[in-house]
Design an enzyme around this catalytic site. Structure first.
Site, PDB file in Angstrom:
ATOM      1  N   ASP A  38       0.737  -1.135  -0.076  1.00  0.00           N
ATOM      2  CA  ASP A  38      -0.075   0.190  -0.003  1.00  0.00           C
ATOM      3  C   ASP A  38       0.797   1.221  -0.100  1.00  0.00           C
ATOM      4  O   ASP A  38       0.645   2.209   0.771  1.00  0.00           O
ATOM      5  CB  ASP A  38      -1.049  -0.071   1.240  1.00  0.00           C
ATOM      6  CG  ASP A  38      -1.912   1.021   1.183  1.00  0.00           C
ATOM      7  OD1 ASP A  38      -2.460   1.418  -0.036  1.00  0.00           O
ATOM      8  OD2 ASP A  38      -2.733   1.364   2.051  1.00  0.00           O
ATOM      9  N   ASP A  91      -4.042  -3.603  -5.343  1.00  0.00           N
ATOM     10  CA  ASP A  91      -3.545  -2.115  -5.314  1.00  0.00           C
ATOM     11  C   ASP A  91      -2.195  -2.196  -5.867  1.00  0.00           C
ATOM     12  O   ASP A  91      -1.580  -1.004  -6.216  1.00  0.00           O
ATOM     13  CB  ASP A  91      -3.882  -1.413  -4.144  1.00  0.00           C
ATOM     14  CG  ASP A  91      -5.188  -1.099  -3.755  1.00  0.00           C
ATOM     15  OD1 ASP A  91      -6.045  -1.369  -4.609  1.00  0.00           O
ATOM     16  OD2 ASP A  91      -5.292  -0.778  -2.506  1.00  0.00           O
TER      17      ASP A  91
END
Length: 278
Positions: A38, A91
């Site tokens: 992240d 992600d």
């Protein structure tokens, strides 16, 4: 991903169901622990870190402390009627497409590509695993220039892993709120089209992104969609609200997990809907 013990318990329960009923059973797990995880938001930072752009220690930790225990667990459950869906690193590759201006993402490039390639190469060896690499959602990669950035990164990683045939396809909208919709649906609650993003819903996005990926990479890909948080089409309206991605009020559960997806208009490429994160 569930902790290894929790995931093992889930697989054991599913295997018992297969034995009792003789029916094929699907279990979905999320593989999510790349070093410097992240990198653009930091909201879900993981346990492994990169001390520099080579990230040798972080990559080694990912392989030996994360992927190896998963492989050991999965090796106990090889029955072809137990179909194990693995969502690969939400992600992560999308961040490399759009967020290299963030120093943490710049540093994480080698780690993300190396680790995801290794995960694909390793986890695909079991015949009853089906891998879907995360491809974000239309509110992130729906612009044509973002699709064009993303596809070559995926191609590079799949080449490193051993080729596109190792994956089933891609995962859409994981842990996000984008409306599923249908190809025939003209509603545009986030007003994307005024911003030259013509993916007004996720059915349109998956169709367009799939065309881009197949054109750049070759082969044929299929999709799964996370409908765990997008039950209300108008939970977010307009560009300001749609830029919010954390704990959206009034979002609600979306369509129940199913393989009956003809209503989307993309049933030829959409394998299933899951509640991956609720």
């Amino acid at each position: 991903m569930a902790h290894i013990q929790n995931a093992s318990d889930l697989l054991e329960s599913a295997m018992n169901h297969v034995k009792q009923t003789g029916n094929a059973t699907v279990v979905a797990l999320i593989v999510y622990d790349v070093p410097d995880r992240d990198c653009s938001a930091g909201a879900s930072a993981g346990e492994f870190k990169c001390s520099d752009s080579a990230c040798a220690d972080g990559i080694n930790d990912y392989k030996t402390k994360y992927i190896a225990p998963i492989v050991s667990m999965l090796n106990k459950y090889t029955d072809e009627k137990l179909r194990i869906v693995l969502i690969i690193e939400p992600d992560s590759l999308p961040n490399l497409a759009t967020n290299l201006n963030v120093p943490e993402c710049q540093q994480a490039q080698t780690a993300y590509k190396t680790c995801i390639a290794y995960a694909i190469q390793t986890l695909s060896q079991q015949p009853n695993t089906y891998l879907y690499v995360d491809a974000a959602h239309g509110g992130w990669l729906g612009w044509q220039n973002n699709m064009e950035k993303f596809a070559p990164i995926v191609k590079e990683v799949l080449t490193m892993a051993g080729g596109p045939s190792l994956i089933r396809g891609f995962a859409d909208n994981v842990a996000n709120y984008q409306w599923l919709g249908a190809l025939s649906d003209n509603a545009d609650p986030c007003d994307f089209q005024s911003q030259y993003n013509f993916c007004n819903n996720e059915a349109v996005y998956m169709s367009k992104m799939n065309q881009e990926l197949e054109s750049v990479i070759g082969g044929q890909f299929y999709w799964v969609h996370d409908s765990g948080r997008n039950g209300q089409e108008n939970a977010r309206v307009g560009t300001t609200q749609c830029s919010n991605w954390c704990n959206i009020k009034n979002a609600g559960l979306g369509y129940k997990p199913t393989t009956d997806v003809a209503f989307t208009g993309i049933e030829s490429i959409l394998d299933a809907l899951f509640w991956l994160k609720t």
